[in-house]
Design an enzyme around this catalytic site. Structure first.
Site, PDB file in Angstrom:
ATOM      1  N   CYS A  66       0.811  -1.231   0.000  1.00 38.79           N
ATOM      2  CA  CYS A  66       0.000   0.000   0.000  1.00 38.79           C
ATOM      3  C   CYS A  66       0.835   1.269   0.000  1.00 38.79           C
ATOM      4  O   CYS A  66       0.339   2.358  -0.271  1.00 38.79           O
ATOM      5  CB  CYS A  66      -0.937  -0.010   1.197  1.00 38.79           C
ATOM      6  SG  CYS A  66      -1.856  -1.538   1.322  1.00 38.79           S
ATOM      7  N   HIS A 110      -3.547   6.482   3.721  1.00 40.00           N
ATOM      8  CA  HIS A 110      -3.946   5.246   3.043  1.00 40.00           C
ATOM      9  C   HIS A 110      -5.300   4.798   3.583  1.00 40.00           C
ATOM     10  O   HIS A 110      -5.544   4.797   4.792  1.00 40.00           O
ATOM     11  CB  HIS A 110      -2.881   4.166   3.270  1.00 40.00           C
ATOM     12  CG  HIS A 110      -3.337   2.814   2.817  1.00 40.00           C
ATOM     13  ND1 HIS A 110      -3.924   2.602   1.583  1.00 40.00           N
ATOM     14  CD2 HIS A 110      -3.341   1.612   3.443  1.00 40.00           C
ATOM     15  CE1 HIS A 110      -4.238   1.328   1.466  1.00 40.00           C
ATOM     16  NE2 HIS A 110      -3.907   0.701   2.571  1.00 40.00           N
ATOM     17  N   ASN A 156     -10.435  -0.928   0.497  1.00 39.70           N
ATOM     18  CA  ASN A 156      -8.980  -0.757   0.496  1.00 39.70           C
ATOM     19  C   ASN A 156      -8.451  -1.091  -0.903  1.00 39.70           C
ATOM     20  O   ASN A 156      -8.480  -2.244  -1.320  1.00 39.70           O
ATOM     21  CB  ASN A 156      -8.370  -1.688   1.557  1.00 39.70           C
ATOM     22  CG  ASN A 156      -6.851  -1.606   1.623  1.00 39.70           C
ATOM     23  OD1 ASN A 156      -6.217  -1.010   0.761  1.00 39.70           O
ATOM     24  ND2 ASN A 156      -6.277  -2.219   2.636  1.00 39.70           N
TER      25      ASN A 156
HETATM   26  N1  ACO Z   1     -17.843 -10.512   9.155  1.00 43.52           N
HETATM   27  C1  ACO Z   1     -18.205 -10.897  10.385  1.00 43.52           C
HETATM   28  N2  ACO Z   1     -17.319 -11.227  11.343  1.00 43.52           N
HETATM   29  C2  ACO Z   1     -16.008 -11.144  11.018  1.00 43.52           C
HETATM   30  C3  ACO Z   1     -15.563 -10.744   9.752  1.00 43.52           C
HETATM   31  C4  ACO Z   1     -16.535 -10.421   8.787  1.00 43.52           C
HETATM   32  N3  ACO Z   1     -16.228 -10.027   7.549  1.00 43.52           N
HETATM   33  N4  ACO Z   1     -14.201 -10.760   9.752  1.00 43.52           N
HETATM   34  C5  ACO Z   1     -13.816 -11.150  10.967  1.00 43.52           C
HETATM   35  N5  ACO Z   1     -14.910 -11.380  11.743  1.00 43.52           N
HETATM   36  C6  ACO Z   1     -14.952 -11.819  13.147  1.00 43.52           C
HETATM   37  C7  ACO Z   1     -13.652 -12.468  13.578  1.00 43.52           C
HETATM   38  O1  ACO Z   1     -13.680 -13.841  13.214  1.00 43.52           O
HETATM   39  C8  ACO Z   1     -13.702 -12.271  15.073  1.00 43.52           C
HETATM   40  O2  ACO Z   1     -14.532 -13.265  15.629  1.00 43.52           O
HETATM   41  P1  ACO Z   1     -14.175 -13.907  17.073  1.00 43.52           P
HETATM   42  O3  ACO Z   1     -14.224 -12.748  18.029  1.00 43.52           O
HETATM   43  O4  ACO Z   1     -15.253 -14.905  17.255  1.00 43.52           O
HETATM   44  O5  ACO Z   1     -12.800 -14.490  16.926  1.00 43.52           O
HETATM   45  C9  ACO Z   1     -14.422 -10.939  15.238  1.00 43.52           C
HETATM   46  O6  ACO Z   1     -15.063 -10.671  13.981  1.00 43.52           O
HETATM   47  C10 ACO Z   1     -13.501  -9.773  15.572  1.00 43.52           C
HETATM   48  O7  ACO Z   1     -12.377  -9.820  14.722  1.00 43.52           O
HETATM   49  P2  ACO Z   1     -11.190  -8.813  14.885  1.00 43.52           P
HETATM   50  O8  ACO Z   1     -10.078  -9.204  13.972  1.00 43.52           O
HETATM   51  O9  ACO Z   1     -10.874  -8.610  16.320  1.00 43.52           O
HETATM   52  O10 ACO Z   1     -11.885  -7.457  14.367  1.00 43.52           O
HETATM   53  P3  ACO Z   1     -11.246  -6.041  14.255  1.00 43.52           P
HETATM   54  O11 ACO Z   1     -12.116  -5.087  14.975  1.00 43.52           O
HETATM   55  O12 ACO Z   1      -9.765  -6.012  14.541  1.00 43.52           O
HETATM   56  O13 ACO Z   1     -11.408  -5.727  12.700  1.00 43.52           O
HETATM   57  C11 ACO Z   1     -10.131  -5.736  10.652  1.00 43.52           C
HETATM   58  C12 ACO Z   1     -10.780  -6.576  11.738  1.00 43.52           C
HETATM   59  C13 ACO Z   1     -11.203  -4.974   9.902  1.00 43.52           C
HETATM   60  C14 ACO Z   1      -9.397  -6.664   9.674  1.00 43.52           C
HETATM   61  C15 ACO Z   1      -9.155  -4.729  11.302  1.00 43.52           C
HETATM   62  O14 ACO Z   1      -8.307  -5.397  12.182  1.00 43.52           O
HETATM   63  C16 ACO Z   1      -8.339  -3.996  10.270  1.00 43.52           C
HETATM   64  O15 ACO Z   1      -8.834  -3.184   9.516  1.00 43.52           O
HETATM   65  N6  ACO Z   1      -7.021  -4.234  10.243  1.00 43.52           N
HETATM   66  C17 ACO Z   1      -6.167  -3.616   9.283  1.00 43.52           C
HETATM   67  C18 ACO Z   1      -6.258  -4.308   7.973  1.00 43.52           C
HETATM   68  C19 ACO Z   1      -5.442  -3.606   6.931  1.00 43.52           C
HETATM   69  O16 ACO Z   1      -5.299  -2.419   6.958  1.00 43.52           O
HETATM   70  N7  ACO Z   1      -4.864  -4.297   6.019  1.00 43.52           N
HETATM   71  C20 ACO Z   1      -4.067  -3.649   5.039  1.00 43.52           C
HETATM   72  C21 ACO Z   1      -3.479  -4.635   4.261  1.00 43.52           C
HETATM   73  S1  ACO Z   1      -3.292  -4.056   2.641  1.00 43.52           S
HETATM   74  C22 ACO Z   1      -1.851  -4.580   2.032  1.00 43.52           C
HETATM   75  O17 ACO Z   1      -0.809  -4.326   2.556  1.00 43.52           O
HETATM   76  C23 ACO Z   1      -1.918  -5.373   0.764  1.00 43.52           C
END
Ligand code: ACO
Length: 302
Positions: free
Chosen positions: A93, A229, A259
């Protein structure tokens, strides 16, 4: 639509990420998206493709490992030559901001005069669409700019923390006849430790933005636009709160595009310029992070 085949809901995605819609390549060709962005940037700059003397393209998620996408874009633009150098950048990114820094160095040393910088991503094709953790986050997109001398960056900072397991995507590789083939890990779609990325992103941006601004002899109040980003609205909100700056200085589009990896900042820039929010002379701070784990900040005067 997503909740028809994934155990997810609009409510979960909206509250955890801010994303409401994203654009997904279906019948289109990714390289056409990249070429269209490039052609529009060249036209906006009042140039024609043969005026370009360097092409840099950031991408991580295209079909081709080789040939590199810059070369494909060059061919699609119908450039006649003598043909200029082309190169692709792979820093996830961060690619657009890293490309700006590379372009700045080329301009400063007089090795190029009109640089085409394209960021193009089809992230939706490297997700496992049975994995709700990743697939709901991404969208496809492309953005481009032309860099010319005089648009030099005011300040920048780039860092890498070798945490190579937080965001991983492996290309398919062939087993050779000289190994058993057992245990060869040839391919995996995108795997991401979302919480770790979230924490790293907020920490690195909060740490570096104030420092880079001060190193440029500026204060945060001098910055007109913070182009962050677009990965998650909550990440951007946490960074903004840390900097104690008004919401109006932080445009967002993750709600509409998801994203789009390195394309997200040029998309923000393009929207800001076309809506006349970003004007000549404005000071822009760009901040991005991604797989590696990489983080980078650049301040420039538009
Ligand atoms: N729908 C429903 N539930 C979901 C989903 C979904 N799509 N995805 C995950 N969950 C569940 C998980 O399984 C978890 O369940 P559990 O509590 O029973 O284990 C629960 O939701 C909470 O999951 P968390 O990972 O704690 O949720 P969080 O609030 O951290 O949000 C997210 C997750 C959106 C991925 C966040 O952590 C985030 O945005 N992280 C950054 C991601 C990012 O920026 N990536 C960039 C990469 S780009 C690149 O470099 C190519």
């Amino acid at each position: 639509m997503l909740s028809e085949f994934l155990d997810t809901s609009d409510e979960w995605i909206t509250t955890r990420t801010g994303i409401k819609t994203r654009h997904i390549i279906t019948e289109e060709r990714f390289e056409d998206l990249a070429t269209e962005a490039a052609a529009r940037a060249i036209e906006s700059a009042g140039l024609c493709p043969d005026d370009i003397d360097y092409i840099i393209c950031s991408n991580v998620s295209n079909l081709y490992v080789t040939p590199h996408l810059s070369s494909i874009i060059m061919g699609n633009l119908g450039m006649k030559g003598p043909l200029c150098p082309t190169m692709d950048v792979n820093v996830a990114c961060l690619g657009f901001v890293q490309g700006l820094d590379l372009g700045d160095a080329l301009l400063a040393t007089g090795r190029a005069h009109n640089i085409l910088l394209v960021a193009a991503e089809e992230c939706t094709r490297f997700c496992d669409w049975t994995d709700r953790n990743c697939s709901v986050l991404f969208g496809d997109g492309a953005g481009a700019v032309v860099l010319t001398k005089g648009d030099n960056l005011i300040a920048r900072k780039f860092t890498t923390t070798p945490m190579t397991d937080v965001i991983v995507y492996k290309n398919p590789m062939e087993a050779t006849p000289f190994e058993s083939g057992e245990g060869i890990d040839t391919h995996s779609p995108l795997v991401m430790k979302g919480r770790e990325v979230f924490r790293m992103a907020v920490t690195s941006a909060a740490r570096d933005i104030a420092q880079v601004t001060a190193s440029a002899g500026l204060t945060l109040d001098d910055i007109d636009h913070f182009l962050l980003h677009q990965a998650n609205l909550r990440i951007n909100e946490a960074i903004r709160e840390n900097l104690r700056q008004p919401e109006a200085k932080f445009p967002t589009n993750v709600q509409r595009f998801g994203n789009t990896s390195s394309a997200s900042i040029p998309l923000l820039l393009d929207e800001g310029v076309h809506e006349k929010r970003i004007k000549r002379g404005d000071k822009i701070l760009m901040s991005a992070f991604g797989a590696g784990f990489v983080s980078g900040i650049a301040i420039l005067e538009y």
